[in-house]
Design an enzyme around this catalytic site. Sequence first.
Site, PDB file in Angstrom:
ATOM      1  N   PRO A  50     -31.186 -10.078 -23.318  1.00  0.00           N
ATOM      2  CA  PRO A  50     -31.352 -10.420 -21.891  1.00  0.00           C
ATOM      3  C   PRO A  50     -29.981 -10.801 -21.341  1.00  0.00           C
ATOM      4  O   PRO A  50     -29.333 -11.712 -21.865  1.00  0.00           O
ATOM      5  CB  PRO A  50     -32.296 -11.629 -21.926  1.00  0.00           C
ATOM      6  CG  PRO A  50     -32.232 -12.167 -23.312  1.00  0.00           C
ATOM      7  CD  PRO A  50     -31.794 -11.062 -24.217  1.00  0.00           C
ATOM      8  N   LEU A  51     -29.511 -10.088 -20.321  1.00  0.00           N
ATOM      9  CA  LEU A  51     -28.141 -10.274 -19.827  1.00  0.00           C
ATOM     10  C   LEU A  51     -28.171 -10.683 -18.365  1.00  0.00           C
ATOM     11  O   LEU A  51     -28.602  -9.913 -17.506  1.00  0.00           O
ATOM     12  CB  LEU A  51     -27.352  -8.966 -19.997  1.00  0.00           C
ATOM     13  CG  LEU A  51     -27.201  -8.493 -21.448  1.00  0.00           C
ATOM     14  CD1 LEU A  51     -26.980  -6.994 -21.512  1.00  0.00           C
ATOM     15  CD2 LEU A  51     -26.057  -9.226 -22.126  1.00  0.00           C
ATOM     16  N   CYS A  98     -28.384 -20.436 -23.879  1.00  0.00           N
ATOM     17  CA  CYS A  98     -27.430 -20.287 -22.772  1.00  0.00           C
ATOM     18  C   CYS A  98     -26.373 -21.395 -22.827  1.00  0.00           C
ATOM     19  O   CYS A  98     -26.711 -22.577 -22.836  1.00  0.00           O
ATOM     20  CB  CYS A  98     -28.145 -20.321 -21.432  1.00  0.00           C
ATOM     21  SG  CYS A  98     -27.019 -20.015 -20.053  1.00  0.00           S
ATOM     22  N   LYS A 149     -34.857 -17.481 -28.450  1.00  0.00           N
ATOM     23  CA  LYS A 149     -33.472 -17.056 -28.689  1.00  0.00           C
ATOM     24  C   LYS A 149     -32.608 -18.311 -28.698  1.00  0.00           C
ATOM     25  O   LYS A 149     -32.682 -19.133 -27.783  1.00  0.00           O
ATOM     26  CB  LYS A 149     -33.020 -16.103 -27.589  1.00  0.00           C
ATOM     27  CG  LYS A 149     -31.588 -15.608 -27.768  1.00  0.00           C
ATOM     28  CD  LYS A 149     -31.288 -14.453 -26.839  1.00  0.00           C
ATOM     29  CE  LYS A 149     -29.900 -13.894 -27.101  1.00  0.00           C
ATOM     30  NZ  LYS A 149     -28.845 -14.708 -26.498  1.00  0.00           N
ATOM     31  N   HIS A 179     -28.102 -16.063 -32.196  1.00  0.00           N
ATOM     32  CA  HIS A 179     -26.734 -15.640 -31.863  1.00  0.00           C
ATOM     33  C   HIS A 179     -25.802 -16.461 -32.761  1.00  0.00           C
ATOM     34  O   HIS A 179     -25.880 -17.691 -32.760  1.00  0.00           O
ATOM     35  CB  HIS A 179     -26.460 -15.911 -30.380  1.00  0.00           C
ATOM     36  CG  HIS A 179     -25.111 -15.441 -29.929  1.00  0.00           C
ATOM     37  ND1 HIS A 179     -24.952 -14.517 -28.922  1.00  0.00           N
ATOM     38  CD2 HIS A 179     -23.872 -15.748 -30.340  1.00  0.00           C
ATOM     39  CE1 HIS A 179     -23.652 -14.296 -28.745  1.00  0.00           C
ATOM     40  NE2 HIS A 179     -22.988 -15.033 -29.596  1.00  0.00           N
ATOM     41  N   GLY A 205     -24.423 -10.885 -32.219  1.00  0.00           N
ATOM     42  CA  GLY A 205     -23.003 -11.246 -32.150  1.00  0.00           C
ATOM     43  C   GLY A 205     -22.087 -10.159 -32.657  1.00  0.00           C
ATOM     44  O   GLY A 205     -22.124  -9.804 -33.825  1.00  0.00           O
ATOM     45  N   GLY A 230     -25.765  -7.106 -27.042  1.00  0.00           N
ATOM     46  CA  GLY A 230     -25.481  -7.547 -25.684  1.00  0.00           C
ATOM     47  C   GLY A 230     -24.242  -6.876 -25.132  1.00  0.00           C
ATOM     48  O   GLY A 230     -24.301  -5.820 -24.504  1.00  0.00           O
ATOM     49  N   ARG A 231     -23.072  -7.469 -25.416  1.00  0.00           N
ATOM     50  CA  ARG A 231     -21.830  -6.924 -24.856  1.00  0.00           C
ATOM     51  C   ARG A 231     -21.560  -5.499 -25.331  1.00  0.00           C
ATOM     52  O   ARG A 231     -21.001  -4.692 -24.593  1.00  0.00           O
ATOM     53  CB  ARG A 231     -20.657  -7.834 -25.225  1.00  0.00           C
ATOM     54  CG  ARG A 231     -20.675  -9.150 -24.472  1.00  0.00           C
ATOM     55  CD  ARG A 231     -19.484 -10.018 -24.840  1.00  0.00           C
ATOM     56  NE  ARG A 231     -19.483 -10.377 -26.246  1.00  0.00           N
ATOM     57  CZ  ARG A 231     -18.413 -10.820 -26.908  1.00  0.00           C
ATOM     58  NH1 ARG A 231     -17.261 -10.922 -26.274  1.00  0.00           N
ATOM     59  NH2 ARG A 231     -18.489 -11.156 -28.177  1.00  0.00           N
TER      60      ARG A 231
END
Length: 482
Positions: free
Chosen positions: A123-124, A210, A250, A281, A323, A346-347
Amino acid sequence: MSLVVDEEKKARLAAAETELNFIDGDTLKKIRTKKYPHPIADAYLKEIQQAANEQVADNAAAEVTETSASSAPGTPSEAQPVEPITPAVAEAVDRSQDDTPDVPLRFVEKKRLHWTGKTYLAPLTTVGNLPFRRLCVDYGCDITCGEMGLAMSFLQGSKEEWSLVRRHPSEGIFGMQIAGSKPQLLVPAAEIIGRECAGNLDFVDVNCGCPIDLVYKTGSGSALLDAVGRLGKILIGMNKALGDIPVTVKLRTGVKDGKNTAHKLMPRLASEWGASAITLHGRTRQQRYTKLADWDYIKTCVQAVREREAEDDLPPVPIFGGGDCFSAEDYWYKMDNYGVDGVMIGRGALIKPWIFTEIKERREWDISSRERLELIRKYAEYGLNHFGSDTAGVNTTRRYLCEALSFQYRYIPIGLLETMPPRINDRAPAFRGRDELETLLASPDSRDWVKISEMFLGPAPESWSFTPKHKSNAYGSEEGQG
């Protein structure tokens, strides 16, 4: 002569493009004016309030007894009557670290999540919108999750927040992510979401990762890692409120560097509080996105969960690590060596959305500039479908497209690399591509991103300029995922 229209095919195409989980204005008004019922949440919150009252009363009684016992010998002790505990008094006492009340739960009623080996897009925030998720699905992503939404904003009937639960029919396994600091916010919000999105929501993810100050300082996101009792109450309540919709979590490895706590917390998430899947993460909150993720620690946490499940004779829940995953080789190495059921990306997906194709086909794709331009064209098309093709819709699509390009320009074509596989934190010197388009796509200049958007969305208004929300070219910036 008349044109023949295949009505059935036309209806099928329309259904394939109709977004799901659209919440109408009347429902939002009910939520906003607190007229939307959430009986399960109300009953549960009453239950934990009573438990808190009883705990305070017990503590007060124990204190009085202790005082009596310690009074001087031969002096008659007059125990003062204990004041009745009002809800206001109970609220003033911080019970966040207390154990959760003994609430009978039947997690067997939840849908089991069979996610082993599936690819999962993180989720971004901002960039993980519906058009981007559609794009990732096209390239082979199996599980998608909406952007983080705030429980408080859902309960305030915010139109923007409720738009985050929208799902495209192409998203095969879809969930939404929610952040909040206490059961009073998260449990009612979960009940409303579960009822409004019934049948079109595969899971609800609780954000315990977060790192940004705005979220952390409210007691949400990674702050919950240090409020274990409160987190337990939240998960138990959400599980009740959501019926058969699974709750997932998460999280990060801990709050402070050198003080990892996830290995103690994760076994409780599944065994005691009913989490149906866990994503870890491999960084602390303090690290944000600096330094490499600690995959050895992720392995330790997976082992801790598996041992607890074996002790309690429970079926294993899917555990994903996250990660720095940026190549098919890296993905499969992590799958083979760290005990995870999957790797959340993610990234890596922001920089190259085709990473899911690479993973599925176990190869590194030397994608051409023409193929990358087709990907951008698709994004523009999906953006106009979602945001609208009027002036406001075109401007919104352009902004999100430029936001996406603020990550994609960082991709270094495989044909130009000296060593393989590519790594996410590598920063190449300025280079000339194999053709002019490849050079343009690698430009760090935001004016060039606007120029690329004009190929598909027409000229940008003269007054229009773009500054990326996420400083994606700054090493260790707060990018996207929590």
